[in-house]
Design a protein around this motif. Sequence first.
Motif: not given
Length: 476
Positions: A432-451
Motif C-alpha cells: 500500500v502506497g504511503n503506508a507506515h506501520a508501528w509494530v508493538t507487542n505492548s498492547y492487545e487488540h483493544d490497545g486504542v482504548h488506552g491513552d
Amino acid sequence: MTKLASYYIPGMYVEDHSCKVPLDWNGNTPGRGFEGKAISLFYRVLCAPERVNQDLPVLLFLQGGPGGAGPRPLDTHSDGWIDEALRHFRIVLPDQRGTGRSEHLDASTMTAFGDPRQAAAFLKHFLADSIVRDFEHLRRTSFGNRAWVTLGQSYGGFLTMSYLSMFPEGVAAAFTTGGIPHIPADAVEVYRHTFPRMQAKTRQYYARYPQDVERVSTVVELLNTQKVSLENGDVLTPERLQTLGSDFGMKPSFERMHWLFDTAFSNGDGSLYGASDPAASRSAVSRGAVSDSAASHSGSGMRLSDDFLNAVMTRTSTKSLYWPLQEFIYADGDIEPLRWAAQRVRDELPEFGSDRRPLLFTGEAIFPWMFEQERQLRPFKAAVDVLMEESHWNSIYDAERLAENDVPLQSAVYYDDMYVDSGMQLDTLSRVGNAHAWVTNSYEHDGVHGDVVFRTLFNQARDRGDLEAVFAQAKG
C-alpha cells in the motif's frame, strides 16, 4: 441532515444527528439524491467545549465489528483515544447501518422474511461497500465535502482499506489500530493463521491459572451429562462454552476468564480442589490429558451456579450483526463460496474438539451449530446458509489503487494480535502506497482504548508532516 439534540457531558460538547441513505446503493451515488428505500444513519459529533465555534478538522471513527455501533463516551477519560483526539479534531461517531440508533437490524427483522434468498440479499446491504458509501454521502452532504481524517479500529481498518479503494479523495489522512485485512482476502487463510493463536492464548491462560484446567474440564463434563439451560432458554453446550475464548485477544481477558470460572459451582469448590495439585494441572496442559478427577465430578451432585450461567449467556450471546456477518467481511468480488470457512479449518484441527482436554477455547470465528443452538441467531440461519454458497459479491478493495495510494496511512500493528494476524497485516501494508506501520507487542487488540496508541500514531504522522495540510485547511 437532522439535528436531534445538543448537550454537554463531562469534558465535551455533543450533538446527535441523523440523515437518510439508500438501503441499496446500486444505481445511486454518494452526495446526490437517491432512489429506492431509505434508511436512517445516526451519528454523534463530539467537540471540546471551549472549541465549539472553531473551524476544526474532522476525524471520522470507523468502529470495529462487523455490526458495531459507535462508542458511547462517558467522559474524556473513558476512552483514551477520544481524550487525545479532542485536542485536535471534531469527532464523528456514526452508528454503522443496522446498529445502534441507525436503522436497526436484529433477529426480529430477519423473522419477517419468508424467502431465505430475499433475506440473504437484504443482509448483503450491511457490508463494507454500503457502509463506506454511507459515510462518503455523509461527508459530501453534511461536512462541506471537506476531506476528513479517519481512525479505524479492528474492522474499522477493513473499512479504511475499502474507503481508500473507493473514495480516496474523501480521506486526508488515515489511522488504523489492529485492523489491516489481508488483500487479496481469503477467509480460510485467515483462520489457518488465527486458530494457532487461539490455541496459544488458551495455553497461556492455563499456564497462568493452572487450577482452571480441572475446573474447566469439570464444567464440560457436567454439560456432557446434564442438560443445562440458560435463562433465555438456550442449552449450554461444550461448543458454546468454548466460544468464551473470543475475549482472549483483549486485556485482562485471562483474569476475566479466571474469575468467571471461580464462580462456576453453586456448592463450593472444596470437593473440586481437595486433591488438586497445580503442578499436576500444569503437566496436564502440556500432555493434553483428561483429568480423571474432573470426569468423576460429573456424577457428584455438583451444580453450575446461576451467576456463572448468566455470565456465560451474556458473554456468548450474539451482538447485533457481529456473528451473522463475521465471515462475509472477507468476501470481495467473485470468489469461491465461503462454505463455513472457520468450521472447515477447525475440522483440520482435532485438538479443538470439545472432547479433548485441556479444553481449547475458540476465538473470533463462527460455526454452523451456533445458528441452531442460539435463539437470537436462528432467524439468521436460512439467509446465512444462502450466503455461504454465494460466489458473487461487490468489490471492496482495489489493489491497484491501494498500491498507488498517496493518502498518509499510519497503522498500529499488534504483534500478538489474536484476531488479525500481524504478519498478514504487514504483508498488505508492504503493498500500500504511503503506508507506515508501528509494530508493538505492548498492547492487545483493544490497545486504542488506552491513552498511548492513538497519541503515538498521531505524533508519528505529525512528525512526518502528514497532517500539515489537514490543519492548514482548517485554519484557512
